[in-house]
Design an enzyme around this catalytic site. Structure first.
Site, PDB file in Angstrom:
ATOM      1  N   CYS A 161       0.819  -1.204   0.000  1.00 28.51           N
ATOM      2  CA  CYS A 161       0.000   0.000   0.000  1.00 28.51           C
ATOM      3  C   CYS A 161       0.864   1.271   0.000  1.00 28.51           C
ATOM      4  O   CYS A 161       1.511   1.579  -0.979  1.00 28.51           O
ATOM      5  CB  CYS A 161      -0.984  -0.037   1.153  1.00 28.51           C
ATOM      6  SG  CYS A 161      -2.418   1.042   0.934  1.00 28.51           S
ATOM      7  N   ARG A 196     -12.155   5.871  -3.047  1.00 27.18           N
ATOM      8  CA  ARG A 196     -11.309   4.763  -2.633  1.00 27.18           C
ATOM      9  C   ARG A 196     -11.683   3.480  -3.368  1.00 27.18           C
ATOM     10  O   ARG A 196     -12.829   3.304  -3.806  1.00 27.18           O
ATOM     11  CB  ARG A 196     -11.423   4.527  -1.117  1.00 27.18           C
ATOM     12  CG  ARG A 196     -11.027   5.724  -0.279  1.00 27.18           C
ATOM     13  CD  ARG A 196     -10.915   5.359   1.184  1.00 27.18           C
ATOM     14  NE  ARG A 196      -9.737   4.534   1.449  1.00 27.18           N
ATOM     15  CZ  ARG A 196      -8.504   5.014   1.611  1.00 27.18           C
ATOM     16  NH1 ARG A 196      -8.272   6.316   1.523  1.00 27.18           N
ATOM     17  NH2 ARG A 196      -7.496   4.208   1.862  1.00 27.18           N
ATOM     18  N   HIS A 250      -3.838  -5.997   1.696  1.00 28.52           N
ATOM     19  CA  HIS A 250      -3.755  -6.200   3.135  1.00 28.52           C
ATOM     20  C   HIS A 250      -4.337  -7.580   3.433  1.00 28.52           C
ATOM     21  O   HIS A 250      -4.483  -8.421   2.559  1.00 28.52           O
ATOM     22  CB  HIS A 250      -4.540  -5.111   3.864  1.00 28.52           C
ATOM     23  CG  HIS A 250      -4.075  -3.727   3.537  1.00 28.52           C
ATOM     24  ND1 HIS A 250      -2.882  -3.212   3.979  1.00 28.52           N
ATOM     25  CD2 HIS A 250      -4.651  -2.742   2.783  1.00 28.52           C
ATOM     26  CE1 HIS A 250      -2.741  -1.979   3.540  1.00 28.52           C
ATOM     27  NE2 HIS A 250      -3.794  -1.665   2.806  1.00 28.52           N
TER      28      HIS A 250
END
Length: 265
Positions: free
Chosen positions: A119, A153, A215
């Site tokens: 990320c 997002r 993640h």
């Protein structure tokens, strides 16, 4: 569950940890550096460090885990370097320190050290990250990627096709990342948004450096990827071929298979 001796716990004054096991040096030491665990590990990415330390030990090697914080000297020995995700403010906090150690990190990458950047750290290992406000944060250029911040997002579970088999994880990023002309992606998106929701790529790979938005944390859910990183690190640390042990990953395998089945039908 990992042995609590396998990883430095956040908040401890020490910045490195070598388990005290005299006479149990195993197949050799593997030095693992977790970069910016306070600023750039807000999405559970510390789990990658815990996973690697535990699997290094299970494979018969000795994990030596270092935490690198802004303003500190970079560890003298590093075979495996990991970094996680953070907010734009976190990236700004580590930018100066990252630039201070840029030559060392580029040298480690060129020499074949294993690296996993997730990320925000993936973005900073690229050429540049441009925030949604228009501020440009220069990157290390280890990966030929450029990221533009967005108001919207990209969030949700992901399945990728990669050289390490199907990889599963969870993305939560506003950055839209574009690969350079010759840059190899980490994977191809089978479910999810990936780098930019448009070209079907996710992450980037150069040598033994892997960048990804996933993640989860990514490594406990994908043991094959974890062992690839450990294998590269073991070979650099010992000068010998990786000597893996036969590990029981049945629980991880079942969880992985169920996520792939649920998302792809």
């Amino acid at each position: 569950m990992s042995d609590p001796r396998d990883v430095t716990i956040l908040g401890e004054p020490a910045t490195s940890h070598r388990p005290a096991d005299p006479g149990h040096e195993g197949k050799g030491e593997i030095h693992l550096v977790h970069m910016y665990p306070r600023e750039m590990s807000i999405y559970g990415d510390l789990g990658n460090t815990r996973c690697l330390a535990a699997r290094v030990r299970r494979h018969g090697y000795v994990p030596v885990v270092h935490q690198h914080h802004p303003g500190q000297p970079f560890p003298e020995t590093a075979h495996l370097v990991v970094g996680g995700g953070g907010q734009d403010s976190g990236q700004a906090k580590v930018e100066e320190d990252l630039e201070r150690h840029a030559d060392r990190l580029r040298g480690l990458a060129a020499d074949g050290a294993a690296m996993l950047m997730v990320c925000g750290m993936y973005q900073l290992f690229g050429n540049a990250f441009v925030t949604v406000e228009g501020q440009t944060l220069p990157g290390l250029g280890i990966l030929d990627v450029t990221t533009q911040g967005n108001a919207t997002r990209m969030i949700g579970p992901v399945v990728l096709s990669t050289d390490f088999g199907d990889v599963v994880g969870y993305e939560n990023h506003s950055g839209s990342t574009t690969l350079g002309a010759g840059q190899t992606p980490f994977g191809r998106v089978r479910h999810g948004s990936g780098n930019n929701r448009s070209d079907g790529t996710e992450g980037a790979v150069s040598g033994h450096v892997v960048g990804s938005y996933l993640h989860g944390p990514i490594l406990p859910a994908n043991p094959r990827l974890a062992d690839a990183l450990i294998g590269w690190a073991a070979e650099q640390a010992t000068g010998r071929d990786f000597q893996p042990a036969e590990l029981d990953d049945e629980v991880a395998r079942q969880a992985h298979a169920r996520q792939v089945s649920r998302l792809l039908g």
